[in-house]
Design a protein around this motif. Structure first.
Motif, PDB file in Angstrom:
ATOM      1  N   ILE A 146     -53.997   6.050  18.908  1.00 14.91           N
ATOM      2  CA  ILE A 146     -53.952   7.463  19.321  1.00 14.91           C
ATOM      3  C   ILE A 146     -53.275   7.576  20.685  1.00 14.91           C
ATOM      4  O   ILE A 146     -52.449   8.460  20.917  1.00 14.91           O
ATOM      5  CB  ILE A 146     -55.364   8.071  19.347  1.00 14.91           C
ATOM      6  CG1 ILE A 146     -55.996   7.967  17.960  1.00 14.91           C
ATOM      7  CG2 ILE A 146     -55.327   9.530  19.801  1.00 14.91           C
ATOM      8  CD1 ILE A 146     -57.478   8.301  17.911  1.00 14.91           C
ATOM      9  N   VAL A 147     -53.584   6.644  21.577  1.00  7.10           N
ATOM     10  CA  VAL A 147     -52.921   6.614  22.886  1.00  7.10           C
ATOM     11  C   VAL A 147     -51.432   6.366  22.719  1.00  7.10           C
ATOM     12  O   VAL A 147     -50.594   7.027  23.357  1.00  7.10           O
ATOM     13  CB  VAL A 147     -53.546   5.525  23.789  1.00  7.10           C
ATOM     14  CG1 VAL A 147     -52.714   5.329  25.057  1.00  7.10           C
ATOM     15  CG2 VAL A 147     -54.971   5.903  24.159  1.00  7.10           C
ATOM     16  N   GLU A 148     -51.078   5.420  21.850  1.00  4.87           N
ATOM     17  CA  GLU A 148     -49.665   5.106  21.630  1.00  4.87           C
ATOM     18  C   GLU A 148     -48.889   6.312  21.125  1.00  4.87           C
ATOM     19  O   GLU A 148     -47.737   6.520  21.492  1.00  4.87           O
ATOM     20  CB  GLU A 148     -49.543   3.967  20.615  1.00  4.87           C
ATOM     21  CG  GLU A 148     -50.004   2.617  21.137  1.00  4.87           C
ATOM     22  CD  GLU A 148     -49.865   1.530  20.091  1.00  4.87           C
ATOM     23  OE1 GLU A 148     -49.614   1.865  18.920  1.00  4.87           O
ATOM     24  OE2 GLU A 148     -50.001   0.356  20.450  1.00  4.87           O
ATOM     25  N   ARG A 149     -49.530   7.124  20.303  1.00  6.54           N
ATOM     26  CA  ARG A 149     -48.855   8.265  19.673  1.00  6.54           C
ATOM     27  C   ARG A 149     -48.833   9.495  20.554  1.00  6.54           C
ATOM     28  O   ARG A 149     -47.822  10.203  20.638  1.00  6.54           O
ATOM     29  CB  ARG A 149     -49.583   8.589  18.363  1.00  6.54           C
ATOM     30  CG  ARG A 149     -48.891   9.620  17.482  1.00  6.54           C
ATOM     31  CD  ARG A 149     -47.780   8.983  16.699  1.00  6.54           C
ATOM     32  NE  ARG A 149     -47.261   9.869  15.684  1.00  6.54           N
ATOM     33  CZ  ARG A 149     -46.376   9.528  14.768  1.00  6.54           C
ATOM     34  NH1 ARG A 149     -45.924   8.298  14.740  1.00  6.54           N
ATOM     35  NH2 ARG A 149     -45.930  10.386  13.887  1.00  6.54           N
ATOM     36  N   TYR A 150     -49.948   9.781  21.230  1.00  2.49           N
ATOM     37  CA  TYR A 150     -50.083  11.062  21.936  1.00  2.49           C
ATOM     38  C   TYR A 150     -50.352  10.929  23.437  1.00  2.49           C
ATOM     39  O   TYR A 150     -50.362  11.944  24.134  1.00  2.49           O
ATOM     40  CB  TYR A 150     -51.193  11.896  21.284  1.00  2.49           C
ATOM     41  CG  TYR A 150     -50.956  12.127  19.809  1.00  2.49           C
ATOM     42  CD1 TYR A 150     -49.813  12.776  19.362  1.00  2.49           C
ATOM     43  CD2 TYR A 150     -51.857  11.666  18.856  1.00  2.49           C
ATOM     44  CE1 TYR A 150     -49.578  12.961  18.009  1.00  2.49           C
ATOM     45  CE2 TYR A 150     -51.638  11.851  17.502  1.00  2.49           C
ATOM     46  CZ  TYR A 150     -50.492  12.503  17.084  1.00  2.49           C
ATOM     47  OH  TYR A 150     -50.261  12.688  15.740  1.00  2.49           O
TER      48      TYR A 150
END
Length: 242
Positions: free
Chosen positions: A213-217
């Motif tokens: 989720i961190v990588e994406r957003y």
């Protein structure tokens, strides 16, 4: 000639009629009565089989289904009933189906919510929108095309993470769900039981340990997501036939 006085105003009787006979207007249930719990569990299974006739409680998902049930009936359980649900897991583990089951069951058992638009207490239900379709509206209409997903008091997003990042609109490039999640957090309708998600993105990749989720957003959205959501692992074997 009959005069046209414009659109008919929506009143409470009309809204109730729209929900009947599939909705019991979300009464407050007595969780101290064991008989009530048995009836509620039976109702949960019935709702599930209305959505998916082949549905069953598999051994590898028994615990998470129990936790989801507790969240639906606002029982003391693993998940905070004042936060939304982020259902995550591999492809085919039943996340989208479970979201539909939750929606159907919550119409019967979850406390009613106050709808600002109609100024009425309404059964707890929500629209489910596919992430790719939401981004498609942005690519056609820009920010105006996604206002409805930001402003809806209760909204669910299916398959977040499957969309293209960024999404373009006439020279504007936007990480659409980074933007939507931030805006819904800012509005804080129900602080924060008003947003639900299904996704293949996991808070901790079992192979790498990385937060997808961190990588994406980004870290900022992850920080808000922790406040908005219960993270519910829908793991196990795929339901899809090979």
């Amino acid at each position: 000639m009959k005069q046209n006085n414009g659109p008919q105003l929506i009143n409470e009787a009309m809204l109730r009629k729209a929900f009947e006979p599939n909705c019991l207007l979300s009464p407050v249930v007595d969780l101290s009565n064991p008989t009530t719990i048995v009836k509620l569990k039976r109702a949960f299974v019935n709702c599930a089989r209305e959505i998916c006739p082949q549905w069953q409680i598999r051994e590898d998902q028994k615990e998470v289904i129990r936790d989801i049930f507790d969240w639906c009936v606002v029982a003391n359980g693993k998940y905070n009933p004042n936060k939304g649900l982020w259902l995550y897991g591999n492809i085919g583990t039943g996340k989208s189906t479970m979201l539909k089951i939750i929606r159907e069951f919550c119409k019967y058992v979850r406390p009613k919510y106050y709808c600002e638009e109609y100024r009425l207490n309404l059964p707890y239900t929500f629209r489910i929108s596919n992430a790719i379709e939401v981004c498609g509206f942005f690519s056609k209409e820009g920010y105006a095309g996604i206002d409805t997903y930001i402003d809806a008091q209760i909204q669910a997003f299916d398959e977040i993470g499957s969309e293209s990042v960024p999404t373009g609109y006439y020279g504007t490039a936007e990480n659409v769900f980074q933007y939507i999640l931030q805006r819904r957090y800012d509005k804080g309708f129900g602080r924060y039981q008003d947003t639900h998600v299904t996704s293949n993105l996991t808070p901790r990749d079992p192979m790498t340990g990385e937060n997808q989720i961190v990588e994406r957003y980004g870290e900022r959205i992850w920080d808000r997501c922790r406040e908005m959501f219960n993270f519910v692992p829908m793991m196990g074997a795929t339901w899809r036939r090979r």
